[in-house]
Design a protein around this motif. Structure first.
Motif, PDB file in Angstrom:
ATOM      1  N   PRO A 131      -3.251   9.187  -5.246  1.00 29.19           N
ATOM      2  CA  PRO A 131      -2.401   8.755  -4.150  1.00 29.19           C
ATOM      3  C   PRO A 131      -0.897   8.776  -4.453  1.00 29.19           C
ATOM      4  CG  PRO A 131      -3.295   6.824  -5.211  1.00 29.19           C
ATOM      5  CD  PRO A 131      -3.871   8.025  -5.927  1.00 29.19           C
ATOM      6  N   ILE A 191      -2.838   7.073   1.916  1.00 23.77           N
ATOM      7  CA  ILE A 191      -1.969   6.138   1.182  1.00 23.77           C
ATOM      8  C   ILE A 191      -0.561   6.716   0.994  1.00 23.77           C
ATOM      9  CG2 ILE A 191      -1.593   5.012  -1.055  1.00 23.77           C
ATOM     10  CD1 ILE A 191      -4.650   4.521  -1.132  1.00 23.77           C
ATOM     11  N   GLU A 200      -9.374   7.471   2.193  1.00 25.13           N
ATOM     12  CA  GLU A 200      -8.232   6.563   2.113  1.00 25.13           C
ATOM     13  C   GLU A 200      -7.161   7.129   1.190  1.00 25.13           C
ATOM     14  OE1 GLU A 200      -7.358   1.826   1.411  1.00 25.13           O
ATOM     15  OE2 GLU A 200      -9.120   2.710   0.457  1.00 25.13           O
TER      16      GLU A 200
END
Length: 187
Positions: free
Chosen positions: A126, A152, A148
């Motif tokens: 991320p 991010i 996810e």
């Protein structure tokens, strides 16, 4: 609209092919559904979870690289979005040559103006460095990913985010099918 796309699991439905390769190595130790769920977190996460030997990890990664472009398929209706965007860019951990070969085989390469690939030297998601690089060049308005991990860095840079086939809390928009894009995404 200028869109930053993840590649695996977002533009192309690659996880079923990856799941089969990992299943071959693990045999009956685990179900394909369990493998798929772990791969959706991240490829590295899944391989660490199964505590594979270095040799088995190398084997799996080489088999993934050996997949032919016709073994992988773009998600239905994704091309409709690509052709209506002002700009499309890709940020992926996949090797550049593999991405270009797959896009070219499926005649989608002309929709993309830029890409950061796994072998371009940027830190892995991320970390936001690759997203910032693409955003500075192309003024990205929306980042679309299936994990996810993909949203991010976009959130850190103030971009709108969309999770595809994933309902993890934190995205601005959620899509399960690209045919619903225009009714869900409002910028």
């Amino acid at each position: 609209m200028n869109i930053l796309w993840d590649f695996d699991g977002t533009i192309f439905n690659t996880y079923p092919a990856y799941t089969k390769i990992v299943k071959e190595v693990l045999e009956d130790r685990v179900t394909e559904d369990e493998i798929y769920k772990l791969l959706k977190v991240s490829f590295s996460h899944a391989l660490k979870y199964f505590n594979l030997t270095d040799e088995k990890e190398i084997y799996i990664r080489s088999r993934v690289r050996e997949l032919k472009p016709d073994d992988l398929y773009p998600f239905p209706h994704v091309e409709d979005i690509l052709k209506n965007a002002n700009k499309n860019v890709i940020m992926t951990h996949k090797e550049r040559e593999d991405v270009i070969n797959i896009l070219t085989f499926h005649r989608l390469e002309h929709y993309f103006v830029d890409m950061v690939a796994g072998d371009d030297g940027f830190p892995r998601k991320p970390d936001s460095a690759s997203y910032k690089h693409l955003h500075d060049k192309h003024r990205i308005e929306l980042a679309i990913g299936d994990r996810e991990l993909d949203i991010i860095p976009a959130k850190q840079l103030g971009m709108k985010t969309c999770l595809f086939q994933n309902n993890t809390v934190g995205a601005d928009f959620y899509l399960n099918d690209y045919k619903d894009f225009n009714s869900v995404i409002k910028l």
